[in-house]
Motif scaffolding. Structure first.
Motif, PDB file in Angstrom:
ATOM      1  N   VAL A   1       0.442  -1.308   0.312  1.00 31.65           N
ATOM      2  CA  VAL A   1       0.181   0.038  -0.312  1.00 31.65           C
ATOM      3  C   VAL A   1       0.691   1.594  -0.089  1.00 31.65           C
ATOM      4  CG1 VAL A   1      -1.839   1.159   1.342  1.00 31.65           C
ATOM      5  CG2 VAL A   1      -1.959  -1.102   0.997  1.00 31.65           C
TER       6      VAL A   1
ATOM      7  N   LYS B   1      -7.307   5.720   6.837  1.00 32.13           N
ATOM      8  CA  LYS B   1      -7.905   4.872   6.068  1.00 32.13           C
ATOM      9  C   LYS B   1      -9.227   5.017   5.191  1.00 32.13           C
ATOM     10  CE  LYS B   1      -8.813   1.255   9.467  1.00 32.13           C
ATOM     11  NZ  LYS B   1      -8.432   2.640  10.918  1.00 32.13           N
TER      12      LYS B   1
ATOM     13  N   THR C   1      -5.949  -3.044  -4.149  1.00 31.16           N
ATOM     14  CA  THR C   1      -5.233  -3.726  -3.426  1.00 31.16           C
ATOM     15  C   THR C   1      -5.323  -3.047  -2.230  1.00 31.16           C
ATOM     16  OG1 THR C   1      -3.362  -4.027  -5.741  1.00 31.16           O
ATOM     17  CG2 THR C   1      -2.475  -3.999  -2.940  1.00 31.16           C
ATOM     18  N   ILE C   2      -5.514  -1.433  -2.458  1.00 30.19           N
ATOM     19  CA  ILE C   2      -6.167  -0.642  -1.129  1.00 30.19           C
ATOM     20  C   ILE C   2      -6.932  -1.407  -0.274  1.00 30.19           C
ATOM     21  CG2 ILE C   2      -6.226   1.501  -0.012  1.00 30.19           C
ATOM     22  CD1 ILE C   2      -4.506   2.910  -2.616  1.00 30.19           C
TER      23      ILE C   2
ATOM     24  N   TRP D   1      -6.695  -4.021   1.276  1.00 29.29           N
ATOM     25  CA  TRP D   1      -5.636  -3.601   2.337  1.00 29.29           C
ATOM     26  C   TRP D   1      -6.943  -3.368   3.666  1.00 29.29           C
ATOM     27  CZ3 TRP D   1      -4.212   0.848   4.871  1.00 29.29           C
ATOM     28  CH2 TRP D   1      -3.132   0.907   5.834  1.00 29.29           C
TER      29      TRP D   1
END
Length: 472
Positions: free
Chosen positions: A392, A432, A460-461, A464
């Motif tokens: 990340v 986040k 991808t973020i 996570w």
């Protein structure tokens, strides 16, 4: 460099000299004209007011010139971002203050028109009256059918609230979007045009919108309120669609609001105030007044009243990416404008004691539809592996820290926007939820996707964050 600095200094001296001179003239004007025209003292009053208006307009132009000079002087230096931020704050505060005054006056006078007692103990010369209580006192208001027999010496005009709201909003449009048009106004993924082309399109669209609207009001369409409302709504949707296919989504929303605001102030400047001046002139001369003048001014004032809630939505929409971040942002503009106008229509009818049980619930359903339509997909993205903070952080370093860091390298942002920085893994973890909303769900960050983040990187973020945002 020395020559350009000398020119800027000379302009500063000129601006401040003219500003001080105009201020002195406006201060001395009442004393200069006092008693000059004994036969017609009202003429002195008219000249004084007109002269003061020109003085104030000149002073405003000098202040704009000073700010523009200062921007040219600090452009490309660390002070540029500091100046832009303070200009944004000051002009935004002015815009909100004047806007509250203008919209408040609009709401109040439409309420007054709707709530007038027109039947009980009303003199022949009156259109109606109203008793009210506010702030610990009782008020009695009367509206004349045309004008009183004698025009009072002190007559308040409701116009400067509109003018200064528009002027401050126009300045804010330049500060936020036009001075940095390549970053905020233009989105190459929407339409590949130059910054100058974007600015000219934006400014030109306001003129075109007014000409179309004004022509509609002068056509036979105005005689049928329902038909006019439908065509007017189609007109607004068309401009919303146009803006969203020319500018970035955020800029499109602001231009939609600026377009409506420009129509509103043009109504005041070209129709409402001239109509009121003609009413006063005829009353002073004792000649008959064409009643259509007052009707036209009242109609435009009512249009402005319906425009206010869509404009207010646009003013706050930039802080809520769920609106402009939707894949069809023009649709959300259209839906919320329709629902907001419906709520205003319900309130106007309620003030007339013409209650309609369907308008409010239907308007609320329309507004809720915007919330439903923009809701993110509930189907979870399939995460095929555990995502680490290292992956990340690599994406953030590649796509985000150009702006969001202690030392931004972006060509526009010299300090981190809103103080948001992603220098460390902990910084990323702390934000986040914001990252999920702006980067993953609405995809409104990076700004206009300036750094070309891919959908794979966004997912991808997402993985996570959905896996608990582990820092190890």
């Amino acid at each position: 460099m020395a020559v350009s600095t000398f020119i800027i200094v000379v302009l500063y001296v000129l601006y401040f000299s003219v500003l001080i001179t105009l201020g002195y003239i406006s201060y001395k004007m009442p004393k200069i004209l006092k008693g000059k025209n004994q036969k017609n003292p009202e003429a002195d009053e008219d000249i004084r007011n007109s002269s003061l208006n020109y003085c104030y307009a000149g002073m405003l132009l000098m202040i704009v010139g000073i700010l523009f000079n200062t921007y040219i002087l600090v452009e490309g230096t660390p002070l540029e971002a500091h100046l832009m931020e303070w200009m944004n704050i000051v002009i935004r505060l002015m815009h909100i203050t004047f806007g509250i005054a203008w919209i408040g006056a609009s709401f109040y006078f439409v309420f007054l028109e709707n709530a007038l007692n027109r039947t009980e103990d009303v003199r022949d010369e009156l259109a109606g009256n109203l008793w009210a209580v506010h702030g610990g006192g009782f008020y009695y208001l009367e509206k004349y059918k045309v004008a009183p027999k004698v025009i009072p010496k002190h007559l308040h005009w409701f116009k400067y609230e509109a003018y200064f709201t528009w002027l401050s909003g126009f300045c804010l449009l330049f500060v936020v979007y036009y001075f940095n048009a390549s970053a905020f106004l233009i989105d190459k993924n929407v339409l590949d045009i130059t910054a100058l082309q974007g600015v000219l399109i934006g400014l030109g669209s306001f003129v075109v919108a007014w000409l179309i609207y004004d022509r509609m009001c002068k056509s036979s369409l105005i005689k049928n309120q329902t038909a006019f409302a439908l065509v007017g709504f189609a007109f607004l949707v068309l401009f919303a669609f146009f803006y969203c296919h020319v500018f970035s989504a955020r800029a499109a929303y602001i231009h939609f609001g600026a377009m409506i605001g420009s129509i509103m102030v043009a109504n005041v400047f070209f129709i409402i105030i001239p109509g009121q001046k003609e009413m006063v002139r005829c009353a002073k001369l004792g000649i008959p007044l064409d009643p259509s003048i007052g009707k036209k001014a009242l109609a435009r004032s009512l249009h402005n009243n319906y425009f206010t809630l869509p404009v207010l939505f646009v003013m706050v929409s930039n802080h809520f990416p769920s609106t402009f971040g939707y894949k069809y942002p023009w649709l959300i503009l259209a839906v919320i404008s329709l629902g907001a106008a419906g709520v205003k229509h319900y309130l106007n009818l309620k003030e007339k004691r013409q209650l309609n049980v369907w308008i409010l619930p239907v308007s609320v359903v329309i507004l809720l539809a915007a919330c439903f339509v923009t809701a993110p997909s509930t189907d979870p993205y399939e995460c095929k592996k555990e995502v680490s903070i290292v992956e990340v952080q690599e994406i953030v370093q590649k796509r985000c820290v150009q702006c969001h860091s202690s030392n931004p390298t972006d060509d526009v942002y010299k300090t981190a926007p809103n103080g948001v920085k992603y220098d460390t893994p902990q910084d990323i973890y702390n934000k986040k939820d914001l990252i999920m909303q702006r980067v993953v769900v609405t995809k409104t960050m990076p700004q206009n996707n300036k750094t070309n983040i891919t959908d794979e990187e966004r997912n991808t973020i997402r993985c996570w964050i959905e896996q608990g945002a582990p820092l190890k």
